[in-house]
Design an enzyme around this catalytic site. Structure first.
Site, PDB file in Angstrom:
ATOM      1  N   HIS A 190      24.740 -26.954  79.765  1.00 44.43           N
ATOM      2  CA  HIS A 190      24.244 -28.291  79.426  1.00 44.43           C
ATOM      3  C   HIS A 190      24.267 -29.113  80.702  1.00 44.43           C
ATOM      4  O   HIS A 190      25.318 -29.260  81.325  1.00 44.43           O
ATOM      5  CB  HIS A 190      25.132 -28.929  78.354  1.00 44.43           C
ATOM      6  CG  HIS A 190      24.795 -30.356  78.053  1.00 44.43           C
ATOM      7  ND1 HIS A 190      23.526 -30.758  77.683  1.00 44.43           N
ATOM      8  CD2 HIS A 190      25.547 -31.485  78.069  1.00 44.43           C
ATOM      9  CE1 HIS A 190      23.528 -32.071  77.474  1.00 44.43           C
ATOM     10  NE2 HIS A 190      24.730 -32.528  77.709  1.00 44.43           N
ATOM     11  N   GLY A 226      20.780 -32.593  75.411  1.00 49.89           N
ATOM     12  CA  GLY A 226      20.091 -33.345  76.448  1.00 49.89           C
ATOM     13  C   GLY A 226      18.666 -33.719  76.142  1.00 49.89           C
ATOM     14  O   GLY A 226      18.007 -34.346  76.980  1.00 49.89           O
ATOM     15  N   GLY A 269      22.855 -33.956  70.275  1.00 51.19           N
ATOM     16  CA  GLY A 269      23.658 -35.044  69.713  1.00 51.19           C
ATOM     17  C   GLY A 269      22.765 -36.239  69.498  1.00 51.19           C
ATOM     18  O   GLY A 269      22.314 -36.546  68.402  1.00 51.19           O
ATOM     19  N   ARG A 270      22.458 -36.913  70.603  1.00 52.85           N
ATOM     20  CA  ARG A 270      21.632 -38.120  70.578  1.00 52.85           C
ATOM     21  C   ARG A 270      20.288 -37.883  69.900  1.00 52.85           C
ATOM     22  O   ARG A 270      19.799 -38.731  69.148  1.00 52.85           O
ATOM     23  CB  ARG A 270      21.429 -38.590  72.024  1.00 52.85           C
ATOM     24  CG  ARG A 270      20.781 -39.940  72.176  1.00 52.85           C
ATOM     25  CD  ARG A 270      20.875 -40.402  73.615  1.00 52.85           C
ATOM     26  NE  ARG A 270      20.108 -39.541  74.494  1.00 52.85           N
ATOM     27  CZ  ARG A 270      19.196 -39.986  75.357  1.00 52.85           C
ATOM     28  NH1 ARG A 270      18.943 -41.283  75.422  1.00 52.85           N
ATOM     29  NH2 ARG A 270      18.561 -39.179  76.150  1.00 52.85           N
ATOM     30  N   ARG A 306      26.474 -49.053  75.247  1.00 57.44           N
ATOM     31  CA  ARG A 306      25.527 -48.371  76.129  1.00 57.44           C
ATOM     32  C   ARG A 306      24.895 -49.295  77.178  1.00 57.44           C
ATOM     33  O   ARG A 306      24.753 -48.893  78.346  1.00 57.44           O
ATOM     34  CB  ARG A 306      24.436 -47.670  75.313  1.00 57.44           C
ATOM     35  CG  ARG A 306      24.961 -46.512  74.470  1.00 57.44           C
ATOM     36  CD  ARG A 306      23.841 -45.736  73.776  1.00 57.44           C
ATOM     37  NE  ARG A 306      23.136 -44.887  74.710  1.00 57.44           N
ATOM     38  CZ  ARG A 306      21.905 -45.098  75.147  1.00 57.44           C
ATOM     39  NH1 ARG A 306      21.232 -46.165  74.719  1.00 57.44           N
ATOM     40  NH2 ARG A 306      21.345 -44.260  76.002  1.00 57.44           N
ATOM     41  N   CYS A 348      34.728 -62.495  75.356  1.00 58.63           N
ATOM     42  CA  CYS A 348      35.133 -63.258  76.531  1.00 58.63           C
ATOM     43  C   CYS A 348      35.018 -62.336  77.742  1.00 58.63           C
ATOM     44  O   CYS A 348      36.017 -61.871  78.306  1.00 58.63           O
ATOM     45  CB  CYS A 348      36.563 -63.769  76.351  1.00 58.63           C
ATOM     46  SG  CYS A 348      37.092 -64.884  77.656  1.00 58.63           S
TER      47      CYS A 348
END
Length: 429
Positions: A190, A226, A269-270, A306, A348
């Site tokens: 990967h 990927g 995954g994504r 992200r 903050c």
């Protein structure tokens, strides 16, 4: 490509979701996940890298669609078991695989307790596993010496990456395996998240060479993950049929070399969850700071990290009408003038900005004019959204909701103030 305003997701009113579950809330469209799984049905095994989105309801959906699961921690093994995955199965197809570069003590104990198949990412990991479970089958994750990704922080190959066994150390690892009687039955490569077909295809050649060095004990090769997803205009998908054909050709050459069949896995995954997910937040303030207009939300980088980590772009849309207004009174069709807005959160922290480029540079986004009390939706947020959430500023973790067949199902309750301090102890004098 992405609407400037929206009123519903998968046939469910966004305002009703916000009224029922509060904000900020993550919302996932089950149909999108199922469609993305089907995109990859030509591979023998689709294995979900659950670190992208590990709610057990999402894992259950994956399991029911025939997807297997990857775990990178003891906690993720626990999640997979809780979602109904079996720890192991007969043959070479493993319902759960533990993939990492180290064993912490909890992970090693759980792997041994449940007989979980292991994908070793370092020589030390292989040594530790072999000394505790001699004679086992293992997979090796190899760093082929090159990598690529949408950000340097998502590049998982090459000498700047900590991931995998350096390709020049493969012979050393085979000797470690021999010493403990381990059989190397799988290879996994990967190179990074969000890469392109050119770089992904280079992995095929690297796999063939490495597999030739390992030899006939191999029964499984994994293309890793990927695969890119679409976040903005100009982004492109990889043609999954072309990608499969490249890997299938490599697999067939290896099968001819070894004289037996090989299982071909892919580990997205994504790709499976990013486009299914939306972070629904309420605009709580609109501020003018010099030339900049700020839309400030009740969601921050504690909910979606992200942008601050990678400068990632997420599409955004406005849900017309304040929450306390009846749906029938909202005019959702009239066009609104647009404004260049900076979108930020409540924390903050100066970096709590959703419209920023990598390196922390604040940018603007062209959005419809909005009012305090309206909703703003951060889209394509299903991957590495909730999963990277934190309690920074003592903010509770968001609720999670799954949309299926026109119904909204709560799959994680919002944290309470009591949850924030659970486990904390003031020592006695």
């Amino acid at each position: 490509m992405f609407p400037a305003t929206r009123t519903e997701l998968a046939g469910v009113s966004l305002r009703e979701i916000a009224r029922r579950f509060g904000t900020p809330t993550y919302v996932y469209d089950a149909a999108v996940i199922e469609r993305k799984i089907d995109d990859l049905k030509m591979f023998d095994v689709v294995r979900f890298a659950q670190k992208a989105c590990s709610n057990i309801a999402i894992l259950d959906l994956m399991r029911r669609k025939g997807v297997l699961v990857d775990a990178v921690s003891a906690g993720e093994i626990h999640r997979a078991l809780a979602a109904g995955f079996q720890p192991h199965a007969a043959g070479d197809t493993h319902p759960i695989v533990y993939t990492a570069d180290i064993f912490d003590r909890d992970a090693l104990a759980m792997v041994l307790k449940h007989d979980i198949h292991v994908n070793c990412g370092s020589p030390d990991m292989l040594e530790q596993y072999g000394s505790r479970k001699p004679g086992a089958n293992v997979t090796l994750r190899i760093n082929p010496g090159f990598g690529h990704g949408h950000s340097q922080k998502t590049n998982t190959g090459g000498e700047q990456s900590k991931h995998g066994i350096w390709h020049e150390q493969l012979d050393d690892c085979l000797r470690i395996a021999d010493r403990h009687g381990l059989s190397v039955t799988g290879l996994h490569l990967h190179i990074g998240s969000g890469t392109d077909l050119e770089h992904l295809s280079q992995v095929c050649g690297a796999m063939e060479k490495l597999a030739g060095d390992v030899g006939r004990t191999l029964t499984t090769i994994s293309a890793g993950g990927g695969l890119p997803t679409i976040y903005k205009a100009g982004d492109t998908y990889v043609d999954t049929s072309v990608y499969f054909s490249l890997w299938d050709a490599s697999r067939k050459r290896l099968e001819q070399k070894f004289g037996h069949k090989l299982t071909l896995e892919i580990e997205p995954g994504r790709y499976l969850v990013a486009e299914s997910g939306y972070l629904v937040a309420e605009i709580r303030a609109i501020k003018q700071m010099g030339k900049n207009t700020f839309y400030l939300l009740d969601a921050g980088f504690n909910n979606l990290a992200r942008p601050i980590l990678y400068g990632s772009h997420h599409p955004m849309s406005i849900v017309p009408g304040p929450l306390d207004m009846a749906d029938a009174s909202v005019d959702a069709t009239s066009p609104r003038p647009e404004v260049e807005a900076v979108v930020g959160g409540p924390l903050c922290e100066s970096g709590d900005i959703f419209t920023q480029a990598e390196g922390g540079f604040v940018t603007t986004r062209k959005l419809p004019t909005a009012q305090v009390g309206e909703l703003l939706v951060l889209e394509c947020a299903g991957a590495y959204g909730f999963a990277m959430g934190s309690n920074y500023n003592s903010k509770p973790l968001a609720a999670e909701v799954l949309l299926r067949n026109g119904q909204a199902h709560l799959i994680r309750a919002r944290q309470t103030p009591e949850d924030l301090t659970r486990g904390e102890v003031i020592p006695s004098a």
